[in-house]
Design a protein around this motif. Sequence first.
Motif, PDB file in Angstrom:
ATOM      1  N   HIS A 225       9.690   4.367  -4.502  1.00  0.00           N
ATOM      2  CA  HIS A 225       9.203   3.863  -3.593  1.00  0.00           C
ATOM      3  C   HIS A 225       8.245   5.092  -3.001  1.00  0.00           C
ATOM      4  CE1 HIS A 225       8.754   2.093   0.939  1.00  0.00           C
ATOM      5  NE2 HIS A 225       8.536   1.019   0.474  1.00  0.00           N
ATOM      6  N   GLN A 226       8.407   6.617  -2.847  1.00  0.00           N
ATOM      7  CA  GLN A 226       7.629   6.998  -2.390  1.00  0.00           C
ATOM      8  C   GLN A 226       6.674   7.705  -3.510  1.00  0.00           C
ATOM      9  OE1 GLN A 226       7.083   9.030   0.625  1.00  0.00           O
ATOM     10  NE2 GLN A 226       9.133   7.703   1.368  1.00  0.00           N
ATOM     11  N   GLU A 227       6.372   7.555  -4.763  1.00  0.00           N
ATOM     12  CA  GLU A 227       5.996   7.406  -5.243  1.00  0.00           C
ATOM     13  C   GLU A 227       4.736   5.956  -4.925  1.00  0.00           C
ATOM     14  OE1 GLU A 227       4.949   7.335 -10.073  1.00  0.00           O
ATOM     15  OE2 GLU A 227       6.483   7.201  -9.107  1.00  0.00           O
ATOM     16  N   LEU A 228       5.257   4.457  -4.738  1.00  0.00           N
ATOM     17  CA  LEU A 228       4.649   3.478  -4.483  1.00  0.00           C
ATOM     18  C   LEU A 228       3.242   3.728  -3.531  1.00  0.00           C
ATOM     19  CD1 LEU A 228       3.324   0.567  -5.373  1.00  0.00           C
ATOM     20  CD2 LEU A 228       5.463  -0.124  -3.770  1.00  0.00           C
ATOM     21  N   LEU A 229       4.431   4.639  -2.626  1.00  0.00           N
ATOM     22  CA  LEU A 229       3.254   4.858  -1.114  1.00  0.00           C
ATOM     23  C   LEU A 229       2.255   5.862  -1.239  1.00  0.00           C
ATOM     24  CD1 LEU A 229       3.515   4.795   2.020  1.00  0.00           C
ATOM     25  CD2 LEU A 229       5.559   6.562   2.128  1.00  0.00           C
ATOM     26  N   VAL A 232      -0.451   3.932  -2.626  1.00  0.00           N
ATOM     27  CA  VAL A 232      -1.990   2.971  -1.514  1.00  0.00           C
ATOM     28  C   VAL A 232      -2.013   3.584  -0.993  1.00  0.00           C
ATOM     29  CG1 VAL A 232      -0.491   1.232   0.660  1.00  0.00           C
ATOM     30  CG2 VAL A 232       0.755   1.843  -1.838  1.00  0.00           C
ATOM     31  N   VAL A 233      -1.679   5.141   0.032  1.00  0.00           N
ATOM     32  CA  VAL A 233      -2.305   6.067   0.376  1.00  0.00           C
ATOM     33  C   VAL A 233      -3.432   6.245   0.004  1.00  0.00           C
ATOM     34  CG1 VAL A 233      -2.368   7.858   1.043  1.00  0.00           C
ATOM     35  CG2 VAL A 233      -0.561   6.213   1.351  1.00  0.00           C
ATOM     36  N   GLN A 234      -3.430   7.033  -1.703  1.00  0.00           N
ATOM     37  CA  GLN A 234      -4.676   6.731  -2.044  1.00  0.00           C
ATOM     38  C   GLN A 234      -5.440   6.235  -1.992  1.00  0.00           C
ATOM     39  OE1 GLN A 234      -4.002   7.892  -6.257  1.00  0.00           O
ATOM     40  NE2 GLN A 234      -2.716  10.428  -4.921  1.00  0.00           N
ATOM     41  N   HIS A 235      -5.413   4.341  -1.860  1.00  0.00           N
ATOM     42  CA  HIS A 235      -6.363   3.985  -2.452  1.00  0.00           C
ATOM     43  C   HIS A 235      -6.556   3.223  -1.280  1.00  0.00           C
ATOM     44  CE1 HIS A 235      -7.776  -0.421  -3.516  1.00  0.00           C
ATOM     45  NE2 HIS A 235      -7.088  -0.918  -2.940  1.00  0.00           N
ATOM     46  N   GLU A 388       6.567  -1.877   3.335  1.00  0.00           N
ATOM     47  CA  GLU A 388       6.813  -1.231   4.077  1.00  0.00           C
ATOM     48  C   GLU A 388       8.843  -0.711   4.283  1.00  0.00           C
ATOM     49  OE1 GLU A 388       5.800  -1.577   8.391  1.00  0.00           O
ATOM     50  OE2 GLU A 388       3.854  -2.081   7.356  1.00  0.00           O
ATOM     51  N   PRO A 389       9.103   0.726   4.580  1.00  0.00           N
ATOM     52  CA  PRO A 389      10.785   0.773   4.565  1.00  0.00           C
ATOM     53  C   PRO A 389      11.418   0.172   6.074  1.00  0.00           C
ATOM     54  CG  PRO A 389       9.131   3.108   4.770  1.00  0.00           C
ATOM     55  CD  PRO A 389       8.593   1.797   5.248  1.00  0.00           C
ATOM     56  N   THR A 390      11.491  -0.652   6.907  1.00  0.00           N
ATOM     57  CA  THR A 390      11.333  -1.270   7.836  1.00  0.00           C
ATOM     58  C   THR A 390      11.549  -2.669   7.331  1.00  0.00           C
ATOM     59  OG1 THR A 390       9.515  -1.589   8.774  1.00  0.00           O
ATOM     60  CG2 THR A 390      10.870   0.438   9.492  1.00  0.00           C
TER      61      THR A 390
END
Length: 463
Positions: A225-229, A232-235, A388-390
């Motif tokens: 999940h952190q890797e995917l995050l 997404v942030v870089q994109h 999202e984590p929530t």
Amino acid sequence: MAVKKKKHVSKKNKKDWRKHCDITDVEEFLEEQRLDERLGKFETKPDSELFVVDTGGDLKDEEKPLSAKQKKRAKLTEVPKCFEILLPSSKVPDPNKKRNHVNPVGSKPTALSKLTEKRRLEKGVYQKKIEDARKNRRLAVQKKRKAKQIRQTFDLDLWGKDMPKSKTIPSVLEEEFVSSEAKLHNVLPDQRLRAKPPLPKTVVTRAAVETPHPGVSYNPTFQEHQELLQNVVQHEQKMMKREQHLNRVTTKMFKRVTAQEKENQWKEEMSEGLPKPHNPADDPASDTDNEYKAINPPVKNKKKDHKARRKQRERIEERERLKREKINKKKITDIYRLRKLETSITKREKKQQELRAKRAIKHAEEAATAAPALNAHKAPLKEPDFVEPTQLSGDLLHINPKTNLLRDRFESLQRRGALAASKIMMKKKRKLKSYFKPGHKVTDQEIEKYINKTQAQKIGVSH
């Protein structure tokens, strides 16, 4: 018969006048006048055009009817039906009386046409045309005779098994209680008009459903999940950077000014080059006690002595000496730098060659895996899907889908090259501009209402 009472109607407007006025007699008169102009009046036509004198009488028994050949020869002098429409049928005279006369084909030959005919006869153009026509006729007769040749051998078995069949009844329908005509009617022919082209290799080899990232799962691990995050942030950072760049090179290039500043700038630009009005307060000569001063004061012709000229000549010679010394020193340093320059050039060429080879390999890989270019539009890029984590749920019952399955499959077909990439076309809503049509029936309330409406529209546009 009771006389119908005439109905009185208003003919104030042009529309009512056209509706309730009977002008059929005027139209009939004008139509008759146009017909007379085209065909001529009955009174002006001579008797030869109106009457025919029958001198032959009834057909006698001893007279033989014309044969087909005689009828054809009689028709040679007549004008063909296809050319009758080209003949003038109107009696209206030509408005252009000074029109150039053109001799019809077959009229009296001119001196130039006689000369060209003579040259063609000398060159043998007509003789060659006659020979070509004879040759073509001979070939046509041979071709016709060859087509009429009757087959001499009759060894074809019409009821044999090797007879080619365009339609055959499939084995599935043989035992069905259906007539043979219906079976043959529903069977498609073996040979189609156009063969269906095979799909491109890139479409066949590419997977239909792309494997998503493990972090998209409804119950992913923390690392995935952190890797995917991070992806997404870089994109998002890349998209924000692109948006900032576009804003910087378009909107921020032009500064905003007020209406007063804009008007002052316009006045300054329009008055550029024009003579400015004379202001006596700005005149510096007004401060003096009306004392006369020349615009160009007199200049004294002070000659240089021998010492000043010698100093000037020495300075020029010293400047030239330093310049020559600098050039000679640069030549010596360049000779010593030749080896260093050679090594730097070889390093740069080697690096460029390696980059060129890598670029060629990359282009070849992209060309092998690229989708076919079906049209000018590019396929939409796949946006990274992230939850999202929530909103993560540990089971499928409480999962909240983020994407549309139909849209996802449609874009996947475009990226694979199975469908041509489409572009969303948005129809622009046209702003209708209202106009006020004044007239003698318009009241003051309608005018006031229209003015209030236009003022409200202007206020809305400015806000």
